[in-house]
Design a protein around this motif. Structure first.
Motif, PDB file in Angstrom:
ATOM      1  N   PRO A 114      70.455  53.110 -47.088  1.00  0.00           N
ATOM      2  CA  PRO A 114      70.347  53.436 -45.763  1.00  0.00           C
ATOM      3  C   PRO A 114      71.485  53.440 -44.703  1.00  0.00           C
ATOM      4  CG  PRO A 114      68.329  52.164 -46.586  1.00  0.00           C
ATOM      5  CD  PRO A 114      69.587  52.051 -47.588  1.00  0.00           C
ATOM      6  N   ARG A 118      72.835  56.479 -42.529  1.00  0.00           N
ATOM      7  CA  ARG A 118      73.120  56.136 -40.933  1.00  0.00           C
ATOM      8  C   ARG A 118      74.474  56.708 -40.460  1.00  0.00           C
ATOM      9  NH1 ARG A 118      72.763  50.660 -37.464  1.00  0.00           N
ATOM     10  NH2 ARG A 118      70.436  50.753 -38.017  1.00  0.00           N
ATOM     11  N   PRO A 135      60.610  55.228 -46.362  1.00  0.00           N
ATOM     12  CA  PRO A 135      61.331  55.232 -45.096  1.00  0.00           C
ATOM     13  C   PRO A 135      60.938  54.236 -43.998  1.00  0.00           C
ATOM     14  CG  PRO A 135      60.925  57.542 -45.853  1.00  0.00           C
ATOM     15  CD  PRO A 135      59.932  56.388 -46.914  1.00  0.00           C
ATOM     16  N   GLN A 175      63.484  46.795 -42.979  1.00  0.00           N
ATOM     17  CA  GLN A 175      62.740  47.733 -42.157  1.00  0.00           C
ATOM     18  C   GLN A 175      63.446  47.845 -40.706  1.00  0.00           C
ATOM     19  OE1 GLN A 175      59.029  46.427 -40.449  1.00  0.00           O
ATOM     20  NE2 GLN A 175      57.795  48.371 -41.201  1.00  0.00           N
ATOM     21  N   LYS A 178      66.068  50.266 -40.619  1.00  0.00           N
ATOM     22  CA  LYS A 178      65.557  51.716 -40.863  1.00  0.00           C
ATOM     23  C   LYS A 178      64.871  52.220 -39.365  1.00  0.00           C
ATOM     24  CE  LYS A 178      64.337  51.433 -45.554  1.00  0.00           C
ATOM     25  NZ  LYS A 178      63.109  51.580 -46.610  1.00  0.00           N
ATOM     26  N   THR A 181      67.982  52.882 -36.822  1.00  0.00           N
ATOM     27  CA  THR A 181      68.426  54.322 -37.348  1.00  0.00           C
ATOM     28  C   THR A 181      67.322  55.412 -36.647  1.00  0.00           C
ATOM     29  OG1 THR A 181      69.422  53.487 -39.398  1.00  0.00           O
ATOM     30  CG2 THR A 181      69.057  55.899 -39.150  1.00  0.00           C
TER      31      THR A 181
END
Length: 416
Positions: A114, A118, A135, A175, A178, A181
């Motif tokens: 991840p 990004r 995701p 988490q 994410k 992002t």
């Protein structure tokens, strides 16, 4: 006459068609894109299978760099940050042959960081298709009964399960990364089902739902056949009420084989069972009292299509799923589904139109559906024809390709 500009796409996934449903969708997309005259598409994959195609590229950079990649992955997992501190996207950026217009990510777990996503999204147009719930979580694929991801992941009950496989709980931090992002609006999202789009909103990461673009099925390959003729060819009982039970991994709890067994044991009609997929001795032992026909995992798509077309119904009591490819394939083969109204399944199968749906975990509802299909062959045939028609209309490869090309051009014209 001015021709359309060349559209350059990088499709990025864990593997090719041999790597599971999400990778298979990515593989299908890359192949279809390359059939277009004004498109260049490369499929960047982490773990190549037995079949190598000209448009494929190694995400990890070949054998020399594979040990480095694996070492980074092991260290990342050992620290509790599964698949976070890995360099594949940075290496891809250095090795790319063209300046891609769009980088389209699919399944990230075990293949793509991840952090890399990004970093890339700050420099280029990025699309991410959500094939599962990972995701939105600290790493797990389908949380099942766990609802912590709706607010914040913590005290994860799945640390010892794939793909996390770690002793340290960093799910809250992963988490949060994410979420940040997504909050920066760095990428554009696709959901294969309206159900998955709703999960994206439920996660609190998005103010607007992703664009819904369903998967596709080869409707020329998966199509109805004369059942008696194909059963004779495959060595299956020609006149039996044949119930298909199929999944890539039949022993996976979320595929609901326990509920399928319970329904079959309660069914007071004569029938035979066609079991397709990877299993183990424990699963096979549970089916031993039925008239059972076992294929194992079928890699040959043409052979698989025949098995699907041979069945009278597909028993699919999944407990968690997005837009199952198996349902799509059996629909195209003219085999109606009897299953649970779970995830994206109700978007594919309308109750008493394309088959029969019961509420999740309602075994008696499955039994009623199996009885109805057995006792009403004319209704079963109507379900079969409706299933085939829907597959051709909504899930064919040309529709799938057009939906993606239109979306790509919209992104490039209007931005994120």
């Amino acid at each position: 006459m001015v021709s359309d500009p060349i559209l350059k796409i990088a499709v990025i996934s864990k593997s090719n068609a041999e790597g599971g449903g999400a990778s298979r969708v990515a593989d299908d997309l890359a192949v279809l894109l390359n059939e277009e005259p004004n498109v260049i598409a490369h499929h960047w994959l982490g773990y190549p299978g037995a079949v190598w195609k000209q448009h494929m590229r190694l995400l990890f950079g070949g054998r020399r760099f594979h040990p480095i990649e694996q070492a980074c992955r092991r260290i990342s997992r050992k620290l509790g940050f599964t698949d976070f501190f890995t360099p594949e996207i940075f290496r891809m950026w250095l090795r790319k042959e063209v300046d891609y217009d769009i980088y389209h990510f699919h399944d990230l777990s075990t293949a793509v960081s991840p952090i890399g996503l990004r970093w890339l999204a700050r420099r280029a147009h990025v699309v991410w298709t959500f094939h599962d719930i990972s995701p939105f979580t600290g790493g797990c694929i389908f949380p099942m009964e766990c609802k912590k991801w709706h607010a914040r992941c913590r005290d994860c009950p799945k640390l010892q399960e794939w793909p996390l496989l770690t002793n340290f709980d960093r799910t809250r931090l992963m988490q949060a990364y994410k979420r940040k992002t997504a909050g920066k609006n760095l990428f554009t999202a696709i959901a294969p089902s309206a159900w998955m789009a709703r999960q994206a909103i439920r996660s609190g990461m998005f103010s607007q739902p992703p664009r819904v673009i369903p998967y596709c099925v080869d409707t020329d390959l998966f199509q109805p056949h004369d059942k008696q003729a194909v059963r004779k060819k495959l060595g299956l009982p020609e006149h039996a009420y044949l119930i298909l039970v199929s999944a890539a991994h039949l022993y996976e709890i979320r595929k609901g084989v326990v509920h399928a067994l319970a329904a079959l044991k309660a069914l007071d009609r004569p029938f035979s069972v066609l079991l397709v997929g990877n299993s183990d001795p424990e699963v096979l032992a549970r089916f031993k009292n039925f008239d059972l026909h076992v294929t194992g995992y079928v890699r040959d798509a043409e052979l698989l299509s025949l098995y699907y077309a041979a069945a009278d119904v597909f028993l699919f009591p999944t407990l968690a799923d997005n837009l199952p490819l198996t349902v799509m394939e059996t629909m195209a083969a003219g085999t109606p589904t009897i299953g649970f109204s779970t995830g994206g399944v109700p978007e594919m199968v309308s109750h008493k139109v394309h088959g029969w749906l019961a509420e999740t975990a309602d075994v008696q509802g499955l039994v009623e559906g199996l009885r109805t299909a057995h006792d009403n062959p004319e209704m079963r045939e109507k379900w079969a024809k409706a299933s085939r028609a829907k597959a051709v209309k909504l899930y064919s490869k040309p529709v799938f390709l057009k939906n993606h090309l239109d979306f790509y051009r919209e992104i490039l014209t209007c931005g994120r």
